[in-house]
Write an enzyme that holds these catalytic residues in place. Structure first.
Site, PDB file in Angstrom:
ATOM      1  N   SER A   1       0.815  -1.217   0.000  1.00  0.00           N
ATOM      2  CA  SER A   1       0.000   0.000   0.000  1.00  0.00           C
ATOM      3  C   SER A   1       0.850   1.269   0.000  1.00  0.00           C
ATOM      4  CB  SER A   1      -0.916   0.013   1.228  1.00  0.00           C
ATOM      5  OG  SER A   1      -1.592   1.251   1.277  1.00  0.00           O
ATOM      6  N   PHE A   2       0.429   2.227  -0.817  1.00  0.00           N
ATOM      7  CA  PHE A   2       1.108   3.526  -0.886  1.00  0.00           C
ATOM      8  C   PHE A   2       0.481   4.503   0.126  1.00  0.00           C
ATOM      9  CE2 PHE A   2       2.222   7.437  -3.513  1.00  0.00           C
ATOM     10  CZ  PHE A   2       3.598   7.314  -3.350  1.00  0.00           C
ATOM     11  N   SER A   3      -0.651   4.093   0.737  1.00  0.00           N
ATOM     12  CA  SER A   3      -1.380   5.015   1.624  1.00  0.00           C
ATOM     13  C   SER A   3      -0.564   5.516   2.817  1.00  0.00           C
ATOM     14  CB  SER A   3      -2.671   4.359   2.110  1.00  0.00           C
ATOM     15  OG  SER A   3      -3.546   4.216   1.032  1.00  0.00           O
TER      16      SER A   3
ATOM     17  N   LYS B   1     -13.221  -4.496   2.220  1.00  0.00           N
ATOM     18  CA  LYS B   1     -14.071  -3.323   1.957  1.00  0.00           C
ATOM     19  C   LYS B   1     -15.573  -3.576   2.108  1.00  0.00           C
ATOM     20  CE  LYS B   1     -11.154  -0.643  -1.180  1.00  0.00           C
ATOM     21  NZ  LYS B   1     -11.150   0.072  -2.464  1.00  0.00           N
TER      22      LYS B   1
ATOM     23  N   ASP C   1     -13.203   6.573  -2.476  1.00  0.00           N
ATOM     24  CA  ASP C   1     -12.855   6.355  -3.894  1.00  0.00           C
ATOM     25  C   ASP C   1     -13.845   7.137  -4.758  1.00  0.00           C
ATOM     26  OD1 ASP C   1     -10.750   4.644  -3.377  1.00  0.00           O
ATOM     27  OD2 ASP C   1     -12.023   2.855  -3.374  1.00  0.00           O
TER      28      ASP C   1
ATOM     29  N   ALA D   1     -13.422  -0.805  -8.534  1.00  0.00           N
ATOM     30  CA  ALA D   1     -13.173   0.547  -9.053  1.00  0.00           C
ATOM     31  C   ALA D   1     -14.368   1.028  -9.868  1.00  0.00           C
ATOM     32  CB  ALA D   1     -11.913   0.533  -9.916  1.00  0.00           C
TER      33      ALA D   1
ATOM     34  N   THR E   1     -18.200 -10.037 -17.945  1.00  0.00           N
ATOM     35  CA  THR E   1     -19.270 -10.817 -17.318  1.00  0.00           C
ATOM     36  C   THR E   1     -20.491  -9.908 -17.169  1.00  0.00           C
ATOM     37  OG1 THR E   1     -17.506 -11.896 -16.076  1.00  0.00           O
ATOM     38  CG2 THR E   1     -19.764 -12.339 -15.350  1.00  0.00           C
TER      39      THR E   1
ATOM     40  N   TYR F   1      -2.541   3.347 -12.693  1.00  0.00           N
ATOM     41  CA  TYR F   1      -1.439   4.324 -12.788  1.00  0.00           C
ATOM     42  C   TYR F   1      -0.077   3.631 -12.854  1.00  0.00           C
ATOM     43  CZ  TYR F   1      -2.010   3.533  -7.803  1.00  0.00           C
ATOM     44  OH  TYR F   1      -2.183   2.934  -6.584  1.00  0.00           O
TER      45      TYR F   1
HETATM   46  P1  ATR Z   1     -10.964  -3.746  -9.076  1.00  0.00           P
HETATM   47  O1  ATR Z   1     -11.325  -3.913  -7.631  1.00  0.00           O
HETATM   48  O2  ATR Z   1      -9.624  -3.110  -9.320  1.00  0.00           O
HETATM   49  O3  ATR Z   1     -12.049  -3.077  -9.858  1.00  0.00           O
HETATM   50  P2  ATR Z   1     -11.783  -6.408  -9.825  1.00  0.00           P
HETATM   51  O4  ATR Z   1     -12.897  -6.268  -8.866  1.00  0.00           O
HETATM   52  O5  ATR Z   1     -10.983  -7.651  -9.831  1.00  0.00           O
HETATM   53  O6  ATR Z   1     -10.743  -5.229  -9.654  1.00  0.00           O
HETATM   54  O7  ATR Z   1     -12.359  -6.138 -11.288  1.00  0.00           O
HETATM   55  C1  ATR Z   1     -11.602  -6.333 -12.423  1.00  0.00           C
HETATM   56  C2  ATR Z   1     -12.411  -5.937 -13.657  1.00  0.00           C
HETATM   57  O8  ATR Z   1     -11.584  -6.134 -14.817  1.00  0.00           O
HETATM   58  C3  ATR Z   1     -13.652  -6.769 -13.870  1.00  0.00           C
HETATM   59  O9  ATR Z   1     -14.658  -5.952 -14.434  1.00  0.00           O
HETATM   60  C4  ATR Z   1     -13.173  -7.851 -14.846  1.00  0.00           C
HETATM   61  O10 ATR Z   1     -14.188  -8.397 -15.640  1.00  0.00           O
HETATM   62  P3  ATR Z   1     -15.067  -9.656 -15.094  1.00  0.00           P
HETATM   63  O11 ATR Z   1     -16.085  -9.070 -14.173  1.00  0.00           O
HETATM   64  O12 ATR Z   1     -15.669 -10.246 -16.309  1.00  0.00           O
HETATM   65  O13 ATR Z   1     -14.102 -10.571 -14.411  1.00  0.00           O
HETATM   66  C5  ATR Z   1     -12.260  -7.013 -15.723  1.00  0.00           C
HETATM   67  N1  ATR Z   1     -11.273  -7.830 -16.443  1.00  0.00           N
HETATM   68  C6  ATR Z   1     -10.174  -8.404 -15.925  1.00  0.00           C
HETATM   69  N2  ATR Z   1      -9.495  -9.087 -16.884  1.00  0.00           N
HETATM   70  C7  ATR Z   1     -10.201  -8.947 -18.035  1.00  0.00           C
HETATM   71  C8  ATR Z   1     -10.023  -9.387 -19.373  1.00  0.00           C
HETATM   72  N3  ATR Z   1      -8.978 -10.130 -19.723  1.00  0.00           N
HETATM   73  N4  ATR Z   1     -10.953  -9.052 -20.280  1.00  0.00           N
HETATM   74  C9  ATR Z   1     -12.009  -8.283 -19.945  1.00  0.00           C
HETATM   75  N5  ATR Z   1     -12.230  -7.818 -18.689  1.00  0.00           N
HETATM   76  C10 ATR Z   1     -11.346  -8.138 -17.750  1.00  0.00           C
END
Ligand code: ATR
Length: 299
Positions: A27-29, A78, A114, A142, A164, A236
């Protein structure tokens, strides 16, 4: 006498802040918040804590007993931490996740900075999302924050595109419980079929880590075809993802997620201390820490 070995920066009056996450070492926090304390000459210290999921309730209870004034919460806590809180702010409730806890006598209150962080970073950039059409890529943590920000700031239309589809649909339904924003969901491979959008927000992990060479928008003409004004990437590291590079090449403005990281920390400080952080402090913090961060990351 050797006076230079004395460390009086932490003393009997020091206020303790911290972050709980597992793992937390990356963590950078701590660096951000301890730098804010230095800049504002505050007698505070911000430290990392690493409770496992099964230790979370004791961690929150223990922090409360110790009257720890403020905590950040990161992955994987979270969502689960919410059941140990006295109250949760409406914006955080709309996405079912908190990243900031504020001590009150009755218990911790949860917030999601966030959401505020992405709002501040777009505002600072001069982009007003009100009445704008927004394409959000991804439906994870995010994306939840960015979608809640766009809905609460009265975007005209939001598209949530995700690999998805059911996750995008769930996010839409949650947000629509709190805001009546017009939201469409689609598969991430179908973004060519949407109307024009003013801003594209990448919240997928495509462009990060072992997906560094990937982009969620394969069509390089997309930005021009859809009349996009700004592409914001929550990533980033690398500083400029493939998505941002290709948007720049198409003549579109770009912004990475570092500002969001800094502003979510600033928002947490403002909540903990009930005090606005001035623009000079936030600008200095952003500039200094971005140089430090880039100097220490292996890009
Ligand atoms: P964060 O908390 O940073 O948002 P996360 O909850 O793991 O990370 O979410 C990652 C996002 O990137 C998801 O929307 C994921 O899509 P899925 O819901 O279908 O898993 C998306 N993602 C990750 N790898 C991907 C890929 N190769 N192609 C398309 N979407 C991808």
């Amino acid at each position: 006498m050797e006076n230079n070995i004395i460390n009086a920066s932490v003393n009997g009056k020091t206020t303790v802040l911290g972050i709980i996450g597992c793992p937390v070492t990356h963590s950078f926090s701590p660096i951000i918040h301890n730098t804010i304390a230095n800049m504002n000459k505050e007698n505070t210290v911000y430290v990392p804590f690493e409770p496992k999921p099964e230790e979370l309730s004791e961690a929150v209870e223990g922090a409360f007993a110790l009257k720890i004034k403020g905590l950040n919460v990161t992955v994987p806590h979270k969502v689960n931490v919410m059941k140990y809180l006295y109250d949760v702010d409406k914006k955080a409730l709309s996405i079912g996740a908190v990243n900031t806890l504020k001590y009150t006598e009755k218990g911790y209150v949860g917030y999601n900075t966030d959401i505020i962080g992405v709002k501040y970073s777009l505002e600072k950039y001069g982009f007003d999302i009100k009445n704008k059409k927004v394409l959000i890529l991804g439906a994870g943590g995010a994306s939840n924050a960015c979608t809640a920000m766009a809905a609460s700031e009265e975007a005209k239309k939001i598209y949530i595109a995700n690999r998805t589809l059911s996750k995008a649909q769930n996010l839409k339904e949650n947000i629509n419980k709190y805001y009546d924003t017009d939201i469409d969901v689609l598969n991430i491979s179908d973004t060519d079929n949407i109307d024009n959008v003013d801003i594209v927000i990448n919240c997928t992990t495509m462009g990060f880590g072992d997906k560094k060479d990937q982009t969620p928008i394969e069509n390089k003409n997309f930005f021009k075809e859809k009349n996009v004004q700004l592409v914001f990437d929550a990533i980033y590291t690398p500083w400029k993802t493939r998505l941002l590079k290709e948007a720049s090449q198409a003549g579109v403005n770009t912004l990475n997620g570092f500002d969001m990281l800094i502003y979510q920390a600033i928002a947490a400080q403002e909540i903990w201390f009930d005090k606005k952080i001035d623009t000079f402090t936030s600008d200095t913090l952003k500039n200094t820490l971005s140089q430090y961060y880039r100097g220490n990351s292996n890009e």
